[in-house]
Design a protein around this motif. Structure first.
Motif, PDB file in Angstrom:
ATOM      1  N   PRO A  18       0.828  -1.254  -0.010  1.00 45.00           N
ATOM      2  CA  PRO A  18      -0.052   0.010  -0.054  1.00 45.00           C
ATOM      3  C   PRO A  18       0.992   1.290   0.074  1.00 45.00           C
ATOM      4  N   ALA A  19       2.262   1.195   0.476  1.00 43.97           N
ATOM      5  CA  ALA A  19       2.878   2.030   0.406  1.00 43.97           C
ATOM      6  C   ALA A  19       3.330   2.971  -0.921  1.00 43.97           C
ATOM      7  N   ARG A  20       3.146   1.951  -1.954  1.00 41.12           N
ATOM      8  CA  ARG A  20       3.569   2.285  -3.446  1.00 41.12           C
ATOM      9  C   ARG A  20       2.305   2.975  -4.000  1.00 41.12           C
ATOM     10  N   LEU A  21       1.106   2.868  -3.457  1.00 42.68           N
ATOM     11  CA  LEU A  21      -0.061   3.533  -4.261  1.00 42.68           C
ATOM     12  C   LEU A  21       0.010   5.026  -4.222  1.00 42.68           C
ATOM     13  N   GLU A  22      -0.478   5.377  -5.423  1.00 37.00           N
ATOM     14  CA  GLU A  22      -0.572   6.722  -5.729  1.00 37.00           C
ATOM     15  C   GLU A  22      -1.980   7.271  -5.465  1.00 37.00           C
ATOM     16  N   MET A  23      -2.035   7.779  -4.295  1.00 39.63           N
ATOM     17  CA  MET A  23      -3.574   7.912  -3.770  1.00 39.63           C
ATOM     18  C   MET A  23      -4.347   9.273  -4.688  1.00 39.63           C
ATOM     19  N   ALA A  24      -3.427  10.160  -5.088  1.00 40.95           N
ATOM     20  CA  ALA A  24      -3.871  11.016  -6.032  1.00 40.95           C
ATOM     21  C   ALA A  24      -4.502  10.755  -7.381  1.00 40.95           C
ATOM     22  N   THR A  31     -13.045   9.603  -9.400  1.00 42.78           N
ATOM     23  CA  THR A  31     -13.985  10.712  -9.316  1.00 42.78           C
ATOM     24  C   THR A  31     -14.200  11.460 -10.537  1.00 42.78           C
ATOM     25  N   GLU A  32     -13.243  11.175 -11.572  1.00 42.31           N
ATOM     26  CA  GLU A  32     -13.403  12.027 -12.941  1.00 42.31           C
ATOM     27  C   GLU A  32     -13.675  10.992 -13.957  1.00 42.31           C
ATOM     28  N   GLU A  33     -13.242   9.707 -14.145  1.00 43.29           N
ATOM     29  CA  GLU A  33     -13.425   8.951 -14.850  1.00 43.29           C
ATOM     30  C   GLU A  33     -14.207   7.580 -14.857  1.00 43.29           C
ATOM     31  N   SER A  34     -14.476   7.235 -13.736  1.00 45.59           N
ATOM     32  CA  SER A  34     -15.115   6.030 -13.387  1.00 45.59           C
ATOM     33  C   SER A  34     -16.804   6.437 -13.626  1.00 45.59           C
ATOM     34  N   ILE A  40     -16.303  11.028  -5.675  1.00 50.28           N
ATOM     35  CA  ILE A  40     -16.116  10.273  -4.239  1.00 50.28           C
ATOM     36  C   ILE A  40     -14.929  11.242  -3.431  1.00 50.28           C
ATOM     37  N   PRO A  41     -15.433  11.545  -2.215  1.00 46.90           N
ATOM     38  CA  PRO A  41     -14.203  12.196  -1.563  1.00 46.90           C
ATOM     39  C   PRO A  41     -12.834  11.429  -1.378  1.00 46.90           C
ATOM     40  N   LEU A  42     -11.690  12.142  -1.327  1.00 47.05           N
ATOM     41  CA  LEU A  42     -10.423  11.462  -1.156  1.00 47.05           C
ATOM     42  C   LEU A  42     -10.374  10.777   0.162  1.00 47.05           C
ATOM     43  N   PRO A 147     -23.902   8.544  -4.258  1.00 48.91           N
ATOM     44  CA  PRO A 147     -23.816   9.095  -3.138  1.00 48.91           C
ATOM     45  C   PRO A 147     -22.812  10.197  -2.904  1.00 48.91           C
ATOM     46  N   TYR A 148     -22.052  10.355  -3.774  1.00 53.85           N
ATOM     47  CA  TYR A 148     -20.988  11.513  -3.585  1.00 53.85           C
ATOM     48  C   TYR A 148     -21.395  12.839  -4.401  1.00 53.85           C
ATOM     49  N   GLY A 149     -22.569  13.045  -5.159  1.00 50.10           N
ATOM     50  CA  GLY A 149     -22.898  14.192  -5.999  1.00 50.10           C
ATOM     51  C   GLY A 149     -23.293  15.092  -4.908  1.00 50.10           C
ATOM     52  N   ALA A 150     -23.340  16.307  -5.414  1.00 46.76           N
ATOM     53  CA  ALA A 150     -23.565  17.570  -4.934  1.00 46.76           C
ATOM     54  C   ALA A 150     -24.869  17.531  -4.080  1.00 46.76           C
ATOM     55  N   GLU A 151     -26.018  17.219  -4.994  1.00 40.48           N
ATOM     56  CA  GLU A 151     -27.227  16.900  -4.416  1.00 40.48           C
ATOM     57  C   GLU A 151     -27.392  16.324  -3.059  1.00 40.48           C
ATOM     58  N   THR A 152     -26.556  15.034  -2.944  1.00 36.41           N
ATOM     59  CA  THR A 152     -26.688  14.312  -1.927  1.00 36.41           C
ATOM     60  C   THR A 152     -26.111  14.994  -0.781  1.00 36.41           C
TER      61      THR A 152
END
Length: 162
Positions: A18-24, A31-34, A40-42, A147-152
């Motif tokens: 997990p230390a190698r994962l690039e969270m950004a 959040t942008e392509e899926s 989804i919040p970070l 569930p992560y939309g602005a309306e929710t």
């Protein structure tokens, strides 16, 4: 269990460290392509990754090229989710290799049930013996569309005040 690492002849690698994962990079893709985790919040991604078995797919230069996450008890059940290969790395059989490595992982052997949901990658997953639910009438869900939309978020904050 120690972290696992696999390498192909072309120097792509997959690691469970997990230390190698690039969270950004993971957060940006989700959040942008899926289609399943828009906005989804970070913090939610970080918490999900902390509580899952994760597979980072890395290009020869060490940059994150893809990702897969498995929610599992490591004994009876596994839910495959958040699988992606970044567009620049597609067309190299990396998603197929990623699935081979995921399902060969020692902590995912002897499970009673493995599940996933996909809108458009049935052909990939059927190569790994995934089939439509044999008895869909047995399964129930609580679904929260976007569930992560602005309306929710605005609804939740106004409910929190009440």
């Amino acid at each position: 269990m120690p972290h696992t690492e696999h390498r192909r002849d072309d120097q792509f690698s997959i690691s469970t460290d997990p230390a190698r994962l690039e969270m950004a990079v993971i957060h940006r893709y989700l959040t942008e392509e899926s289609y399943w985790a828009k906005n989804i919040p970070l913090e939610t991604v970080t918490r999900a990754i902390a509580n899952s078995l994760n597979f980072g797919l890395y290009a020869p230069d060490g940059q994150l090229a893809g990702f897969a996450r498995v929610v599992t008890d490591r004994a009876t059940f596994a839910w495959l989710c958040d699988v992606f290969v970044l567009p620049a790395y597609r067309g190299q059989s990396l998603s197929k290799w990623l699935m081979q490595v995921v399902w060969a992982h020692p902590e995912l052997q002897g499970l009673r049930r493995q599940l996933l949901a996909t809108r458009d990658a049935h052909g990939l997953y059927q190569q790994f013996n995934f089939q439509p639910l044999a008895a869909p009438e047995l399964y129930l869900e609580i679904k929260h569309p976007n569930p992560y939309g602005a309306e929710t978020a605005s609804t939740e904050s106004s409910n929190a005040v009440n």
